[in-house]
Scaffold this motif. Structure first.
Motif, PDB file in Angstrom:
ATOM      1  N   THR A 102       0.809  -1.226   0.000  1.00 31.32           N
ATOM      2  CA  THR A 102       0.000   0.000   0.000  1.00 31.32           C
ATOM      3  C   THR A 102       0.841   1.274   0.000  1.00 31.32           C
ATOM      4  O   THR A 102       0.328   2.354  -0.266  1.00 31.32           O
ATOM      5  N   GLU A 103       2.134   1.148   0.300  1.00 30.35           N
ATOM      6  CA  GLU A 103       3.034   2.309   0.315  1.00 30.35           C
ATOM      7  C   GLU A 103       3.840   2.429  -0.969  1.00 30.35           C
ATOM      8  O   GLU A 103       4.835   3.154  -1.031  1.00 30.35           O
ATOM      9  N   SER A 104       3.435   1.680  -2.002  1.00 32.81           N
ATOM     10  CA  SER A 104       4.091   1.700  -3.325  1.00 32.81           C
ATOM     11  C   SER A 104       5.461   1.033  -3.334  1.00 32.81           C
ATOM     12  O   SER A 104       6.273   1.270  -4.245  1.00 32.81           O
ATOM     13  N   VAL A 121      -1.933 -12.488  -2.393  1.00 34.93           N
ATOM     14  CA  VAL A 121      -0.566 -12.190  -1.965  1.00 34.93           C
ATOM     15  C   VAL A 121      -0.616 -11.331  -0.702  1.00 34.93           C
ATOM     16  O   VAL A 121      -1.300 -10.308  -0.666  1.00 34.93           O
ATOM     17  N   LYS A 122       0.134 -11.741   0.333  1.00 31.39           N
ATOM     18  CA  LYS A 122       0.202 -10.978   1.575  1.00 31.39           C
ATOM     19  C   LYS A 122       1.654 -10.863   2.037  1.00 31.39           C
ATOM     20  O   LYS A 122       2.451 -11.772   1.807  1.00 31.39           O
ATOM     21  N   PHE A 123       1.968  -9.751   2.715  1.00 31.77           N
ATOM     22  CA  PHE A 123       3.302  -9.526   3.249  1.00 31.77           C
ATOM     23  C   PHE A 123       3.276  -9.675   4.772  1.00 31.77           C
ATOM     24  O   PHE A 123       2.292  -9.330   5.427  1.00 31.77           O
ATOM     25  N   HIS A 124       4.397 -10.189   5.329  1.00 29.05           N
ATOM     26  CA  HIS A 124       4.432 -10.496   6.755  1.00 29.05           C
ATOM     27  C   HIS A 124       5.785 -10.154   7.375  1.00 29.05           C
ATOM     28  O   HIS A 124       6.807 -10.159   6.716  1.00 29.05           O
ATOM     29  N   ARG A 162       7.909   2.975  -5.969  1.00 29.86           N
ATOM     30  CA  ARG A 162       7.508   3.642  -7.211  1.00 29.86           C
ATOM     31  C   ARG A 162       7.200   5.119  -6.991  1.00 29.86           C
ATOM     32  O   ARG A 162       7.507   5.960  -7.844  1.00 29.86           O
ATOM     33  N   ARG A 163       6.589   5.446  -5.857  1.00 23.14           N
ATOM     34  CA  ARG A 163       6.239   6.831  -5.584  1.00 23.14           C
ATOM     35  C   ARG A 163       7.504   7.683  -5.474  1.00 23.14           C
ATOM     36  O   ARG A 163       7.581   8.779  -6.040  1.00 23.14           O
TER      37      ARG A 163
END
Length: 412
Positions: free
Chosen positions: A155-157, A228-231, A186-187
């Motif tokens: 969510t933070e690019s 897809v999930k990040f942990h 990317r941002r």
């Protein structure tokens, strides 16, 4: 008065007769304990047999042990993504029992990073940093393909690559767990806020790595809409709060409902809950034969020109945790630890290693050292009959004869 003087006096004084008899009993116990202690210290590992596998040097990629639940048999698995492009399975007598082609998977993925075998008709193959997965059957046919490039963005690019750890882990059905590698934001790239000087960019990049999630999970793997999930963000802050060079292949092992993470930069095992990804326990490890782990390389004007040389030096010379293995029959954990070396003495075929033994409570109870360079720490496999240790090939005869050799050990 010293203890030996007191004991001597007791033998020559009538009033110390009781003390004399007590000392005799005490000394007998001391000698008995010392004898038992010596017996334990001199206890050796038992070599059961030697196994030769007919494999070309290109089959240096080890998948590990595959257990066929239907046939109730074990197989040693190796693959080559070059030349023959095959996954080969051998029984514990060294007999080839299956050969699965990888040509189709290689074309789909461009390369083969690692392989995890759920069954011979569900073989998961991940690419190296192209963010793709393929699932093949025993004929080598790709029956499922995933390109996750556009879904590895948070969510933070922040954009990530995924890869398997150095040793493939046992994946669960319909869910796969991989290491997440931060690539770019990317941002920040679009707004041109990324430092361009070498030192500034190194600090910027490694700060992101330090705060990045350690894992990426792919759920509903075999459906049309994988999730897809990040942990576990900020793992490296557990080791150091300072922004340093973070260069290593992430390593973790899944055992039951726990994940065990280990790092090149630490002598600890980090136990995480498999469901919540929360840190539950830190297990420090020690060896009588080597230091374990190395210090981070600081980022400053003096170190920047030497970063590549520094990390190569540390990689070759530092003692480190290589692999964690769990024996479900004895509830013991085996930790393979490579010994430290010096740049002058370094030879990948002449590096000692230890196997640390932990009990069910993750307490270190023993250490078996292999310092004669007959075996290598790489490729240690646990099977139902014991531990398989990979033979060194100092004479190059095994390579010449296209053979890989293991010895089967039983630890006391």
């Amino acid at each position: 008065m010293k203890l030996w003087q007191l004991i001597h006096l007791s033998f020559n004084t009538r009033k110390h007769r009781y003390f004399k008899s007590t000392c005799v009993v005490l000394l007998s116990l001391i000698f008995a304990i010392a004898f038992i202690h010596c017996q334990v210290k001199e206890e050796k590992v038992t070599v059961i047999k030697t196994i030769n596998l007919a494999l070309k040097p290109s089959y240096s990629n080890q998948v590990g042990l595959y257990y066929d639940k239907n046939k109730k048999t074990e197989a040693l698995c190796f693959f080559s993504s070059k030349d023959e492009k095959k996954l080969k399975l051998f029984n514990l007598d060294g007999v080839l029992i299956d050969s699965i082609p990888l040509e189709e998977a290689t074309k789909v993925l461009d390369n083969v990073g690692n392989i995890s075998i759920l069954s011979l008709d569900t073989i998961i193959i991940n690419s190296n940093y192209t963010n793709q997965l393929a699932v093949i059957n025993r004929t080598g046919k790709v029956w499922k393909q995933l390109n996750l490039e556009d879904r590895l963005i948070d969510t933070e690019s922040n954009c990530y690559d995924f890869a398997s750890p150095f040793y493939a882990v046992e994946q669960k059905a319909n869910t796969a767990l991989f290491s997440a590698y931060w690539r770019e934001n990317r941002r920040e790239k679009i707004t041109d806020t990324v430092p361009r000087d070498l030192l500034g960019h190194s600090i910027y990049f490694n700060r992101h790595v330090q705060n990045a999630p350690f894992f990426v999970s792919i759920n509903q793997l075999f459906s049309d809409s994988a999730i897809v999930k990040f942990h576990y963000p900020g793992f490296y802050k557990t080791i150091s709060q300072e922004v340093c060079l973070l260069a290593e292949i992430s390593n973790f092992t899944i055992i039951g409902n726990s994940i065990y993470v280990h790092s090149f930069y630490s002598n600890n095992l980090y136990k995480l809950n498999r469901l919540t990804y929360q840190l539950e326990k830190t297990i420090p490890l020690k060896s009588k034969f080597t230091t374990i782990g190395t210090h981070f390389i600081k980022l400053n004007t003096e170190t920047i020109p030497l970063l590549q040389d520094s990390i190569t030096y540390k990689g070759k010379t530092s003692g480190q945790i290589e692999k964690l293995i769990f024996d479900k029959n004895t509830n013991r954990y085996y930790v393979v630890v490579r010994h430290s070396s010096t740049p002058e003495a370094f030879d990948k075929n002449r590096v000692g290693f230890s196997i640390l033994v932990l009990n069910e409570q993750l307490e270190q109870v023993n250490e078996y050292a292999f310092t004669d360079f007959k075996y290598r720490s790489y490729g240690t496999i646990l099977c139902s009959k014991g531990l398989l240790l990979f033979h060194n090939d100092t004479s190059k005869l095994l390579i010449k004869n296209e053979t890989i050799r293991y010895s089967l050990f039983r630890l006391p």
